[in-house]
Scaffold this motif. Structure first.
Motif, PDB file in Angstrom:
ATOM      1  N   ARG A 387      50.549  90.055  35.609  1.00  0.00           N
ATOM      2  CA  ARG A 387      50.972  88.707  35.261  1.00  0.00           C
ATOM      3  C   ARG A 387      51.271  88.516  33.786  1.00  0.00           C
ATOM      4  O   ARG A 387      51.590  87.405  33.359  1.00  0.00           O
ATOM      5  CB  ARG A 387      49.881  87.718  35.685  1.00  0.00           C
ATOM      6  N   SER A 388      51.181  89.550  32.976  1.00  0.00           N
ATOM      7  CA  SER A 388      51.329  89.379  31.525  1.00  0.00           C
ATOM      8  C   SER A 388      52.793  89.194  31.135  1.00  0.00           C
ATOM      9  O   SER A 388      53.707  89.490  31.906  1.00  0.00           O
ATOM     10  CB  SER A 388      50.765  90.605  30.799  1.00  0.00           C
ATOM     11  N   GLY A 389      52.995  88.688  29.920  1.00  0.00           N
ATOM     12  CA  GLY A 389      54.340  88.506  29.396  1.00  0.00           C
ATOM     13  C   GLY A 389      55.141  87.534  30.246  1.00  0.00           C
ATOM     14  O   GLY A 389      54.674  86.457  30.615  1.00  0.00           O
ATOM     15  N   LYS A 390      56.363  87.929  30.562  1.00  0.00           N
ATOM     16  CA  LYS A 390      57.240  87.073  31.358  1.00  0.00           C
ATOM     17  C   LYS A 390      57.184  87.406  32.847  1.00  0.00           C
ATOM     18  O   LYS A 390      57.928  86.809  33.630  1.00  0.00           O
ATOM     19  CB  LYS A 390      58.683  87.207  30.859  1.00  0.00           C
ATOM     20  N   ARG A 391      56.329  88.357  33.208  1.00  0.00           N
ATOM     21  CA  ARG A 391      56.320  88.793  34.603  1.00  0.00           C
ATOM     22  C   ARG A 391      56.002  87.661  35.577  1.00  0.00           C
ATOM     23  O   ARG A 391      56.641  87.520  36.610  1.00  0.00           O
ATOM     24  CB  ARG A 391      55.294  89.916  34.779  1.00  0.00           C
ATOM     25  N   ALA A 392      54.989  86.866  35.243  1.00  0.00           N
ATOM     26  CA  ALA A 392      54.581  85.801  36.156  1.00  0.00           C
ATOM     27  C   ALA A 392      55.701  84.783  36.344  1.00  0.00           C
ATOM     28  O   ALA A 392      55.997  84.356  37.465  1.00  0.00           O
ATOM     29  CB  ALA A 392      53.316  85.125  35.645  1.00  0.00           C
ATOM     30  N   GLU A 393      56.334  84.376  35.225  1.00  0.00           N
ATOM     31  CA  GLU A 393      57.426  83.411  35.319  1.00  0.00           C
ATOM     32  C   GLU A 393      58.579  83.965  36.149  1.00  0.00           C
ATOM     33  O   GLU A 393      59.166  83.263  36.975  1.00  0.00           O
ATOM     34  CB  GLU A 393      57.931  83.052  33.912  1.00  0.00           C
ATOM     35  N   LEU A 394      58.906  85.235  35.946  1.00  0.00           N
ATOM     36  CA  LEU A 394      60.009  85.840  36.684  1.00  0.00           C
ATOM     37  C   LEU A 394      59.705  85.929  38.176  1.00  0.00           C
ATOM     38  O   LEU A 394      60.594  85.746  39.009  1.00  0.00           O
ATOM     39  CB  LEU A 394      60.314  87.232  36.117  1.00  0.00           C
ATOM     40  N   LEU A 395      58.442  86.199  38.504  1.00  0.00           N
ATOM     41  CA  LEU A 395      58.085  86.323  39.915  1.00  0.00           C
ATOM     42  C   LEU A 395      58.250  85.015  40.667  1.00  0.00           C
ATOM     43  O   LEU A 395      58.560  85.015  41.865  1.00  0.00           O
ATOM     44  CB  LEU A 395      56.638  86.818  40.057  1.00  0.00           C
ATOM     45  N   LEU A 396      58.059  83.889  39.972  1.00  0.00           N
ATOM     46  CA  LEU A 396      58.224  82.593  40.638  1.00  0.00           C
ATOM     47  C   LEU A 396      59.639  82.406  41.165  1.00  0.00           C
ATOM     48  O   LEU A 396      59.864  81.644  42.109  1.00  0.00           O
ATOM     49  CB  LEU A 396      57.872  81.450  39.680  1.00  0.00           C
ATOM     50  N   ASP A 397      60.608  83.094  40.564  1.00  0.00           N
ATOM     51  CA  ASP A 397      62.008  82.975  40.983  1.00  0.00           C
ATOM     52  C   ASP A 397      62.396  84.015  42.016  1.00  0.00           C
ATOM     53  O   ASP A 397      63.551  84.034  42.460  1.00  0.00           O
ATOM     54  CB  ASP A 397      62.931  83.107  39.757  1.00  0.00           C
ATOM     55  N   HIS A 398      61.458  84.877  42.395  1.00  0.00           N
ATOM     56  CA  HIS A 398      61.754  85.888  43.412  1.00  0.00           C
ATOM     57  C   HIS A 398      62.037  85.196  44.740  1.00  0.00           C
ATOM     58  O   HIS A 398      61.335  84.258  45.139  1.00  0.00           O
ATOM     59  CB  HIS A 398      60.563  86.841  43.556  1.00  0.00           C
ATOM     60  N   ARG A 399      63.069  85.629  45.442  1.00  0.00           N
ATOM     61  CA  ARG A 399      63.482  84.923  46.658  1.00  0.00           C
ATOM     62  C   ARG A 399      62.427  84.968  47.757  1.00  0.00           C
ATOM     63  O   ARG A 399      62.415  84.113  48.647  1.00  0.00           O
ATOM     64  CB  ARG A 399      64.800  85.484  47.188  1.00  0.00           C
ATOM     65  N   TYR A 400      61.534  85.957  47.716  1.00  0.00           N
ATOM     66  CA  TYR A 400      60.476  86.037  48.725  1.00  0.00           C
ATOM     67  C   TYR A 400      59.095  85.795  48.121  1.00  0.00           C
ATOM     68  O   TYR A 400      58.083  86.221  48.677  1.00  0.00           O
ATOM     69  CB  TYR A 400      60.511  87.398  49.432  1.00  0.00           C
ATOM     70  N   LEU A 426      48.333  79.830  42.687  1.00  0.00           N
ATOM     71  CA  LEU A 426      48.539  78.458  43.141  1.00  0.00           C
ATOM     72  C   LEU A 426      48.518  77.503  41.947  1.00  0.00           C
ATOM     73  O   LEU A 426      49.384  76.622  41.814  1.00  0.00           O
ATOM     74  CB  LEU A 426      47.455  78.068  44.150  1.00  0.00           C
ATOM     75  N   ALA A 427      47.537  77.679  41.068  1.00  0.00           N
ATOM     76  CA  ALA A 427      47.444  76.838  39.874  1.00  0.00           C
ATOM     77  C   ALA A 427      48.633  77.074  38.946  1.00  0.00           C
ATOM     78  O   ALA A 427      49.163  76.132  38.338  1.00  0.00           O
ATOM     79  CB  ALA A 427      46.136  77.121  39.135  1.00  0.00           C
ATOM     80  N   PHE A 428      49.074  78.317  38.836  1.00  0.00           N
ATOM     81  CA  PHE A 428      50.194  78.657  37.935  1.00  0.00           C
ATOM     82  C   PHE A 428      51.481  77.984  38.407  1.00  0.00           C
ATOM     83  O   PHE A 428      52.279  77.504  37.597  1.00  0.00           O
ATOM     84  CB  PHE A 428      50.369  80.172  37.890  1.00  0.00           C
ATOM     85  N   GLN A 429      51.694  77.927  39.712  1.00  0.00           N
ATOM     86  CA  GLN A 429      52.896  77.284  40.253  1.00  0.00           C
ATOM     87  C   GLN A 429      52.912  75.790  39.933  1.00  0.00           C
ATOM     88  O   GLN A 429      53.970  75.214  39.672  1.00  0.00           O
ATOM     89  CB  GLN A 429      52.951  77.471  41.770  1.00  0.00           C
ATOM     90  N   GLU A 430      51.741  75.172  39.976  1.00  0.00           N
ATOM     91  CA  GLU A 430      51.657  73.723  39.802  1.00  0.00           C
ATOM     92  C   GLU A 430      51.502  73.305  38.340  1.00  0.00           C
ATOM     93  O   GLU A 430      51.628  72.118  38.022  1.00  0.00           O
ATOM     94  CB  GLU A 430      50.465  73.189  40.613  1.00  0.00           C
ATOM     95  N   ALA A 431      51.259  74.273  37.452  1.00  0.00           N
ATOM     96  CA  ALA A 431      50.966  73.945  36.049  1.00  0.00           C
ATOM     97  C   ALA A 431      52.230  73.600  35.262  1.00  0.00           C
ATOM     98  O   ALA A 431      53.334  74.052  35.578  1.00  0.00           O
ATOM     99  CB  ALA A 431      50.254  75.121  35.382  1.00  0.00           C
ATOM    100  N   HIS A 432      52.043  72.790  34.212  1.00  0.00           N
ATOM    101  CA  HIS A 432      53.125  72.494  33.274  1.00  0.00           C
ATOM    102  C   HIS A 432      53.442  73.766  32.503  1.00  0.00           C
ATOM    103  O   HIS A 432      52.598  74.643  32.332  1.00  0.00           O
ATOM    104  CB  HIS A 432      52.693  71.377  32.322  1.00  0.00           C
TER     105      HIS A 432
END
Length: 463
Positions: A387-400, A426-432
């Motif tokens: 989840r470090s760096g931009k990985r977590a943000e990029l994963l949110l845009d993964h189609r699956y 779950l918290a990361f998706q809902e967080a600002h």
């Protein structure tokens, strides 16, 4: 129809029934309009149009099968099928908006917009066919069967009472006529509705050998309706379960969807295990279950529980998810074996998925439109731990991402992994967006390291 009304009707008719004969009962018990609850206002308009048109063309036509069964039980059918004495070509001639499909048994699909009404010609009994010595297949002009008795072509047409005897279950052999508004019962289907019994028509072993998929239909309807399986219908199931390996892998894909994605997947799975019907479909998974791998059994059951709950809540479900659940224990084991040989984590997972899916295609052919998402769901299980760096943000845009995240939660529910990671996502998706940055800085470094294995080096040759 309420349980009491069905019981009362059965008392009136009980003396008219004996044990269902194997073929062509001579006549029907006719249940008049005032003694059943089937009404045209509960029948799809398109189905009524098809019946009326066929009647106008001079043919007999009935609403048959699950539509009649579900209406008698007080439910609302999803499908309305028609049976007629018109041949497929005659049905096709009566409806410009239709086409003939099928080879094993030809049927006609009549289309009204996005809606399809299925029309079948009354089936008849089979004369003794000739035998082709070259391939051990018995044939005549309209039918063919293998040496084991399985029908590979079934286009013998007959009368309505022959058609009733050729259907699979008594409760699916009830006919409704919009001409006289009566229900016609040739094989004791009303009795079995009242007694809540799943009974195959004719000799069970013969009928299972004709089409082994009938064994799956028996357990599917037993689970769907919460009915018991009649003793003679039940007896050959476990013994004849291996016959399912003779069914084409492509046909099995559709049958598994009906079994496990109808809202009673967990109960259906339990019956499949009881009668040995799961193993021919998923031999690799069953092998692990036979080795008493508790995690494998738990994740399959939990996956079916979750799928049943989503269906009950009218939420979307995809075959890719349930197939990913069933094959995951095998993928996980092979993945570990490949990792231990020194292959990096993601390439090892790709290899494991390829091996498992290639073997699975032999028994249940999973189309690419589902097998490709399955691979992504499995791969996301590794990527969601980093989840470090931009990985977590990029994963949110993964189609699956959502399917992969749901799969992660399932693994936590099943106790396969320690709880916490799913809650974090779950918290990361809902967080600002600002809060997300703070969350990423709190990830322990040890949690974000992919598993690596050193490749084994060959010993150096002496100089």
């Amino acid at each position: 129809m309420t349980s009491s009304s069905v019981t009362g009707l059965w008392k009136k008719l009980s003396n008219k029934f004996s044990k269902p004969t194997q073929y062509a009962p001579p006549s029907a018990t006719i249940i008049p309009r005032d003694e059943h609850c089937v009404s045209r206002k509960h029948i799809n308009d398109a189905a009524i149009k098809v019946i009326r048109r066929l009647n106008e063309e001079g043919f007999d036509a009935y609403l048959v099968g699950g539509g009649v069964r579900d209406l008698l039980l007080g439910g609302q059918p999803k499908d309305f099928d028609i049976a007629t004495n018109a041949t497929p070509e005659q049905v096709r001639g009566a409806f410009r908006n239709s086409r003939i499909i099928g080879r094993r048994f030809r049927i006609v699909h009549v289309r009204f917009g996005s809606e399809i009404i299925e029309v079948t010609t009354f089936r008849g009994g089979h004369d003794a066919p000739s035998t082709s010595a070259s391939n051990n297949v018995q044939r005549n002009k309209h039918s063919a069967r293998t040496e084991s008795g399985m029908l590979t072509r079934d286009n013998v047409y007959g009368s309505v009472n022959e058609d009733a005897a050729r259907r699979d279950l008594t409760i699916n052999a009830l006919y409704y006529s919009s001409r006289d508004f009566c229900v016609y019962d040739y094989v004791g289907g009303m009795r079995d509705l009242e007694q809540k019994l799943i009974r195959i028509i004719g000799d069970p072993e013969t009928r299972y050998r004709e089409d082994p998929v009938r064994m799956l239909r028996v357990v599917r309807f037993a689970a769907k309706l919460n009915f018991d399986i009649e003793q003679h219908t039940e007896e050959p199931l476990k013994r004849l379960a291996p016959l399912l390996t003779d069914i084409s892998a492509a046909r099995m894909f559709d049958e598994v969807i009906k079994l496990l994605m109808s809202g009673q997947g967990l109960q259906t799975y339990a019956l499949m295990q009881r009668y040995g019907l799961f193993s021919p479909l998923f031999p690799s998974t069953q092998k692990m279950l036979n080795q008493h791998e508790p995690a494998a059994e738990t994740i399959i059951q939990q996956g079916l529980i979750n799928t049943d709950a989503r269906i009950a809540e009218n939420k979307p479900v995809t075959p890719a998810f349930i197939y990913a659940v069933i094959l995951w224990p095998v993928v996980k084991r092979i993945h570990k074996e490949i990792l231990d040989s020194g292959v990096p984590e993601i390439p090892a997972l790709h290899q494991a998925a390829e091996r498992v899916l290639r073997k699975q295609q032999l028994t249940v052919a999973i189309p690419k439109r589902f097998s490709l998402p399955m691979r992504d769901i499995w791969e996301l299980q590794s990527r969601l731990t980093r989840r470090s760096g931009k990985r977590a943000e990029l994963l949110l845009d993964h189609r699956y991402f959502r399917a992969g995240f749901d799969f992660l939660l399932l693994r936590e529910q099943a106790g396969e992994i320690e709880p916490g990671l799913g809650q974090w996502w779950l918290a990361f998706q809902e967080a600002h967006i600002d809060t997300r940055g703070a969350m990423l800085t709190q990830i322990p470094a040890s949690d974000d390291k992919p598993r690596t294995s050193r490749r084994r080096r060959s010993p150096r040759k002496p100089r």
